[in-house]
Design a protein around this motif. Sequence first.
Motif, PDB file in Angstrom:
ATOM      1  N   GLN A  10       4.921  -2.872  10.711  1.00 34.39           N
ATOM      2  CA  GLN A  10       5.530  -1.652  10.175  1.00 34.39           C
ATOM      3  C   GLN A  10       6.879  -1.926   9.521  1.00 34.39           C
ATOM      4  OE1 GLN A  10       6.852   1.576  12.904  1.00 34.39           O
ATOM      5  NE2 GLN A  10       5.257   2.781  11.909  1.00 34.39           N
ATOM      6  N   PRO A  11       7.031  -1.552   8.252  1.00 30.20           N
ATOM      7  CA  PRO A  11       8.316  -1.761   7.581  1.00 30.20           C
ATOM      8  C   PRO A  11       9.358  -0.752   8.061  1.00 30.20           C
ATOM      9  CG  PRO A  11       6.801  -0.627   6.114  1.00 30.20           C
ATOM     10  CD  PRO A  11       6.022  -0.971   7.354  1.00 30.20           C
ATOM     11  N   ASP A  12      10.612  -1.103   7.875  1.00 28.01           N
ATOM     12  CA  ASP A  12      11.719  -0.229   8.251  1.00 28.01           C
ATOM     13  C   ASP A  12      11.763   0.995   7.327  1.00 28.01           C
ATOM     14  OD1 ASP A  12      14.967   0.219   7.605  1.00 28.01           O
ATOM     15  OD2 ASP A  12      14.402   0.096   9.733  1.00 28.01           O
ATOM     16  N   PHE A  13      12.166   2.149   7.871  1.00 27.14           N
ATOM     17  CA  PHE A  13      12.239   3.391   7.098  1.00 27.14           C
ATOM     18  C   PHE A  13      13.130   3.220   5.867  1.00 27.14           C
ATOM     19  CE2 PHE A  13      14.702   7.190   6.088  1.00 27.14           C
ATOM     20  CZ  PHE A  13      13.705   8.093   5.773  1.00 27.14           C
ATOM     21  N   TYR A  14      14.269   2.591   6.056  1.00 26.00           N
ATOM     22  CA  TYR A  14      15.232   2.462   4.961  1.00 26.00           C
ATOM     23  C   TYR A  14      14.736   1.484   3.899  1.00 26.00           C
ATOM     24  CZ  TYR A  14      18.189   4.976   8.210  1.00 26.00           C
ATOM     25  OH  TYR A  14      18.677   5.925   9.064  1.00 26.00           O
ATOM     26  N   ALA A  15      13.976   0.473   4.313  1.00 28.60           N
ATOM     27  CA  ALA A  15      13.408  -0.465   3.346  1.00 28.60           C
ATOM     28  C   ALA A  15      12.380   0.244   2.464  1.00 28.60           C
ATOM     29  CB  ALA A  15      12.761  -1.641   4.070  1.00 28.60           C
ATOM     30  N   VAL A  16      11.573   1.107   3.073  1.00 33.38           N
ATOM     31  CA  VAL A  16      10.588   1.877   2.313  1.00 33.38           C
ATOM     32  C   VAL A  16      11.290   2.845   1.373  1.00 33.38           C
ATOM     33  CG1 VAL A  16       8.712   3.558   2.493  1.00 33.38           C
ATOM     34  CG2 VAL A  16       8.821   1.655   4.098  1.00 33.38           C
ATOM     35  N   ASP A  74      -7.224  -4.786  10.973  1.00 34.55           N
ATOM     36  CA  ASP A  74      -7.296  -4.705   9.510  1.00 34.55           C
ATOM     37  C   ASP A  74      -7.686  -3.310   9.031  1.00 34.55           C
ATOM     38  OD1 ASP A  74      -6.466  -7.279   9.073  1.00 34.55           O
ATOM     39  OD2 ASP A  74      -8.459  -8.115   8.741  1.00 34.55           O
ATOM     40  N   ALA A  75      -8.407  -2.573   9.874  1.00 31.61           N
ATOM     41  CA  ALA A  75      -8.808  -1.212   9.497  1.00 31.61           C
ATOM     42  C   ALA A  75      -7.609  -0.277   9.393  1.00 31.61           C
ATOM     43  CB  ALA A  75      -9.810  -0.662  10.516  1.00 31.61           C
ATOM     44  N   SER A  76      -6.474  -0.673   9.965  1.00 34.12           N
ATOM     45  CA  SER A  76      -5.282   0.182   9.945  1.00 34.12           C
ATOM     46  C   SER A  76      -4.826   0.470   8.523  1.00 34.12           C
ATOM     47  CB  SER A  76      -4.144  -0.476  10.729  1.00 34.12           C
ATOM     48  OG  SER A  76      -4.488  -0.649  12.086  1.00 34.12           O
ATOM     49  N   LEU A  77      -5.007  -0.487   7.602  1.00 39.25           N
ATOM     50  CA  LEU A  77      -4.569  -0.265   6.225  1.00 39.25           C
ATOM     51  C   LEU A  77      -5.333   0.900   5.594  1.00 39.25           C
ATOM     52  CD1 LEU A  77      -3.353  -2.637   3.617  1.00 39.25           C
ATOM     53  CD2 LEU A  77      -5.399  -1.377   2.960  1.00 39.25           C
ATOM     54  N   TYR A  78      -6.619   0.999   5.912  1.00 36.14           N
ATOM     55  CA  TYR A  78      -7.416   2.103   5.365  1.00 36.14           C
ATOM     56  C   TYR A  78      -7.030   3.434   6.018  1.00 36.14           C
ATOM     57  CZ  TYR A  78     -10.028  -2.082   4.107  1.00 36.14           C
ATOM     58  OH  TYR A  78     -10.370  -3.323   3.642  1.00 36.14           O
ATOM     59  N   HIS A  79      -6.606   3.380   7.270  1.00 43.40           N
ATOM     60  CA  HIS A  79      -6.141   4.600   7.939  1.00 43.40           C
ATOM     61  C   HIS A  79      -4.845   5.099   7.302  1.00 43.40           C
ATOM     62  CE1 HIS A  79      -8.467   3.303  11.801  1.00 43.40           C
ATOM     63  NE2 HIS A  79      -9.259   3.719  10.828  1.00 43.40           N
ATOM     64  N   VAL A  80      -4.017   4.164   6.837  1.00 44.84           N
ATOM     65  CA  VAL A  80      -2.788   4.549   6.137  1.00 44.84           C
ATOM     66  C   VAL A  80      -3.135   5.339   4.874  1.00 44.84           C
ATOM     67  CG1 VAL A  80      -0.777   3.669   4.880  1.00 44.84           C
ATOM     68  CG2 VAL A  80      -1.443   2.626   7.053  1.00 44.84           C
ATOM     69  N   ILE A 133       0.839  -1.212   0.000  1.00 44.92           N
ATOM     70  CA  ILE A 133       0.000   0.000   0.000  1.00 44.92           C
ATOM     71  C   ILE A 133       0.866   1.252   0.000  1.00 44.92           C
ATOM     72  CG2 ILE A 133      -0.298   0.260   2.521  1.00 44.92           C
ATOM     73  CD1 ILE A 133      -2.931   0.901  -0.223  1.00 44.92           C
ATOM     74  N   LEU A 134       2.025   1.179   0.674  1.00 40.89           N
ATOM     75  CA  LEU A 134       2.944   2.319   0.654  1.00 40.89           C
ATOM     76  C   LEU A 134       3.511   2.514  -0.750  1.00 40.89           C
ATOM     77  CD1 LEU A 134       4.918   1.875   4.011  1.00 40.89           C
ATOM     78  CD2 LEU A 134       2.980   3.384   3.554  1.00 40.89           C
ATOM     79  N   SER A 135       3.849   1.422  -1.415  1.00 36.44           N
ATOM     80  CA  SER A 135       4.393   1.507  -2.774  1.00 36.44           C
ATOM     81  C   SER A 135       3.337   2.001  -3.756  1.00 36.44           C
ATOM     82  CB  SER A 135       4.924   0.138  -3.225  1.00 36.44           C
ATOM     83  OG  SER A 135       5.998  -0.278  -2.406  1.00 36.44           O
ATOM     84  N   ILE A 144       4.487   9.597   6.556  1.00 36.62           N
ATOM     85  CA  ILE A 144       3.365   9.860   7.465  1.00 36.62           C
ATOM     86  C   ILE A 144       2.434   8.647   7.498  1.00 36.62           C
ATOM     87  CG2 ILE A 144       1.284  11.266   7.780  1.00 36.62           C
ATOM     88  CD1 ILE A 144       2.922  13.646   6.684  1.00 36.62           C
ATOM     89  N   GLY A 145       2.178   8.062   6.323  1.00 37.30           N
ATOM     90  CA  GLY A 145       1.344   6.860   6.277  1.00 37.30           C
ATOM     91  C   GLY A 145       1.996   5.687   6.978  1.00 37.30           C
ATOM     92  N   ARG A 146       3.317   5.550   6.843  1.00 38.53           N
ATOM     93  CA  ARG A 146       4.047   4.456   7.494  1.00 38.53           C
ATOM     94  C   ARG A 146       3.878   4.502   9.009  1.00 38.53           C
ATOM     95  NH1 ARG A 146       9.054   2.813   9.655  1.00 38.53           N
ATOM     96  NH2 ARG A 146       9.622   4.989  10.021  1.00 38.53           N
ATOM     97  N   GLY A 147       3.768   5.712   9.549  1.00 35.00           N
ATOM     98  CA  GLY A 147       3.603   5.857  10.991  1.00 35.00           C
ATOM     99  C   GLY A 147       2.282   5.321  11.506  1.00 35.00           C
ATOM    100  N   SER A 148       1.297   5.120  10.614  1.00 35.82           N
ATOM    101  CA  SER A 148      -0.019   4.611  11.027  1.00 35.82           C
ATOM    102  C   SER A 148      -0.107   3.091  10.981  1.00 35.82           C
ATOM    103  CB  SER A 148      -1.119   5.198  10.125  1.00 35.82           C
ATOM    104  OG  SER A 148      -1.138   6.610  10.210  1.00 35.82           O
ATOM    105  N   ILE A 149       0.938   2.443  10.477  1.00 36.29           N
ATOM    106  CA  ILE A 149       0.935   0.978  10.372  1.00 36.29           C
ATOM    107  C   ILE A 149       1.190   0.365  11.745  1.00 36.29           C
ATOM    108  CG2 ILE A 149       2.113  -1.004   9.333  1.00 36.29           C
ATOM    109  CD1 ILE A 149       2.763   0.772   6.934  1.00 36.29           C
ATOM    110  N   PRO A 150       0.446  -0.680  12.136  1.00 37.73           N
ATOM    111  CA  PRO A 150       0.699  -1.344  13.423  1.00 37.73           C
ATOM    112  C   PRO A 150       2.169  -1.743  13.561  1.00 37.73           C
ATOM    113  CG  PRO A 150      -1.302  -2.193  12.420  1.00 37.73           C
ATOM    114  CD  PRO A 150      -0.675  -1.293  11.405  1.00 37.73           C
ATOM    115  N   THR A 151       2.706  -1.588  14.753  1.00 40.94           N
ATOM    116  CA  THR A 151       4.137  -1.808  14.977  1.00 40.94           C
ATOM    117  C   THR A 151       4.614  -3.160  14.478  1.00 40.94           C
ATOM    118  OG1 THR A 151       4.004  -0.373  16.926  1.00 40.94           O
ATOM    119  CG2 THR A 151       5.929  -1.803  16.744  1.00 40.94           C
ATOM    120  N   ALA A 152       3.844  -4.203  14.709  1.00 38.82           N
ATOM    121  CA  ALA A 152       4.259  -5.547  14.307  1.00 38.82           C
ATOM    122  C   ALA A 152       4.367  -5.688  12.788  1.00 38.82           C
ATOM    123  CB  ALA A 152       3.275  -6.582  14.848  1.00 38.82           C
TER     124      ALA A 152
END
Length: 298
Positions: free
Chosen positions: A272-278, A236-242, A80-82, A262-270
Amino acid sequence: MTILIGLILVAGLVFGGFTMSGGKMEVLIHAVPFEGMMIGGAAVGSFIIANSLGQIKRTGKAFLKVFKGNKWKAKDYNDILSLMFELSRLYRTKGILALDSHVETPKESEIFQRYPRLLNDHFAVELITDSFRMLAMQFDDPYQTEDVINRKLKKHHHEALAPAHSIQTVADALPAIGIIVAVLGVIKTMGAINESPAVLGAMIGGALVGTFLGVFLAYCFVAPISGRLKQIEDEDASLYHVIRDIFVAMVAGHPPNICIEIGRGSIPTAMQPDFYAVEQAQKELTAAQQSAQPAQAA
């Protein structure tokens, strides 16, 4: 898997402890089929009375989610980030008109097709395409976009939680249904008051099984299933919040990479991708788009 482990532990330890403490399983084995039929029949019947056919079907499908687990995995959040990076970058560099083909026919869009799981989610696609249409409308107040998206999310989440509420209603009713069945057992016992104490004891024990089953099923099975289903829907609703948070950032005029962060920050911690990977994924997407442009021009 965890739900099966939990169910085995509940049944094994409750009945195992009962047996080890000197309880006789014969009473339970004799009474459970009849008491269970009455309690189960009343619970299922009241559930059918209280819900429409459509809601019953949705609850059946939602019940399976408890065993399958969350719909969205870590890869889906990366996707979804991509996806949003590609769309927001195209919007930023070429304007809203460049998104026309992607927004109006997402199933034919080469960008959406790269993310098939997201493309198959009707609400996610609709939320993205409708939000870009709102950007084209250019509301006088930019915060109206966020308000409209929030209302869509609230409506969708309310509908998604309806099966969990229906199951919880059954859980709330089960103890009372168990009491009703126990009262019927007492009535049956009173009708046989002339029998021997041994017979009356077995009948009273059987009547109390109704109360036990009602409470046991309510708090050890049905209520936990309802709670787990609610937990899954919330996660599962977290994806729509992103998606919402990225659009809000776009409306505020932030560049695509900032919107995605900003969207990455809304992903559940478990998940959540790494900043550098994104960041690396964004570089690869940008390079792929730039190499595709000369080929298209040729």
